[in-house]
Design a protein around this motif. Structure first.
Motif: not given
Ligand code: ZN
Length: 286
Positions: A87-109
């Motif tokens: 249940k806790p993973w249903h309809n997740l709304q978190s920026m954690a993953w995107m923020n961690n990707l950005a912290a690694a110096g990477m944009r999705p594109e």
């Protein structure tokens, strides 16, 4: 940001979440109170909550930078996705993953390739994201390489996770179905490791004589190194999953191959060594 190197390859863990999950006995029917007793002292508190008996696990991707490519291995749960498994993973709304990707110096594109060890919802979620009510590929410039047997399995099974995480990628023309032992180049290749799902693959990284392997969901807890017969309720084919787990454990025990796990608690990667009964996971220090 935790990173390590395999020769010329840089690897960063991109964590979406790390916390309590199902009770360990619900995840592994063999993990009774008595069967767990010899392992409690090293499972607690990192991998097993002493109070509740729940497993503790991360959901994470690995960002791999080779001299030629920027590759994402596995794509976590993602935002706004539907699941009734946990249940806790249903309809997740978190920026954690995107923020961690950005912290690694990477944009999705910036991502060139997306690889999924398998297409369960917690390994393919960020393949897409919701934009103006539409599922769009998150990595607009990437090629998503889907191992053939896993793609076929997931397509035949259908369901909301395939519809949300895979179909929009194919419709956008970004998905490529590849052989189950496909190699991107000398640095990165797949190996079929069926069992957890009927098309599960592991992903090898090699450079300058160093080697690592991302094992996906071949194991969910370090206790399975000592008890490779313990299957999880998420394993599709219990006997095949067992055989695959033992093959991987045997092959890499007492080698310099760094084993990258999807769900072992942080730091999640390490080396296989002999255990009391079978094997032990020796977490990497860097
Ligand atoms: Zn998983």
């Amino acid at each position: 940001m935790e990173t390590f190197r395999i020769g010329e390859i840089d690897v960063a863990r991109i964590i979406e979440s790390e916390g309590t999950f199902l009770h360990i006995n619900r995840m592994f029917p063999d993990a009774t109170e008595q069967a767990l007793r010899p392992y409690r002292h090293w499972l607690e508190p990192g991998a097993l909550c002493p109070k509740t008996g729940k497993m503790i696990l991360p959901v994470q991707s690995y960002l791999v930078r080779t001299p030629h490519h920027r590759i994402l291995i596995d794509a976590c749960v993602g935002n706004h996705k539907s699941t009734d498994f946990f249940k806790p993973w249903h309809n997740l709304q978190s920026m954690a993953w995107m923020n961690n990707l950005a912290a690694a110096g990477m944009r999705p594109e910036d991502i060139d390739y997306v690889l999924c060890t398998h297409l369960h919802f917690d390994h393919s979620g960020w393949n897409t994201r919701l934009i103006d009510g539409q599922w769009m590929p998150t990595f607009a410039n990437a090629r998503y390489l889907f191992a053939r047997q896993e793609y076929t399995r997931a397509e035949n099974r259908g369901g909301v996770s395939f519809e949300e995480n895979v179909v929009p990628v194919m419709e956008a023309g970004l998905g490529i179905i590849v052989d189950d032992d496909h190699a991107i180049d000398d640095h990165v290749w797949l190996e079929p490791t069926f069992g957890h799902t009927a098309g599960h693959v592991v992903i090898h990284l090699a450079s300058q004589g160093q080697h690592a392997v991302m094992i996906g969901d071949i194991m969910h807890s370090p206790v399975q190194c000592e008890e490779p017969d313990w299957h999880s309720i998420a394993d599709d084919d219990i006997d095949a999953a067992r055989a695959t787990r033992k093959r991987i454990l045997d092959r890499y025990c007492e080698t310099k191959t760094r084993v990258m796990t999807a769900h072992f608690p942080s730091p999640s990667t390490g080396f296989l060594i002999p255990g009391n009964k079978a094997f032990r996971f020796d977490y990497a220090k860097n």
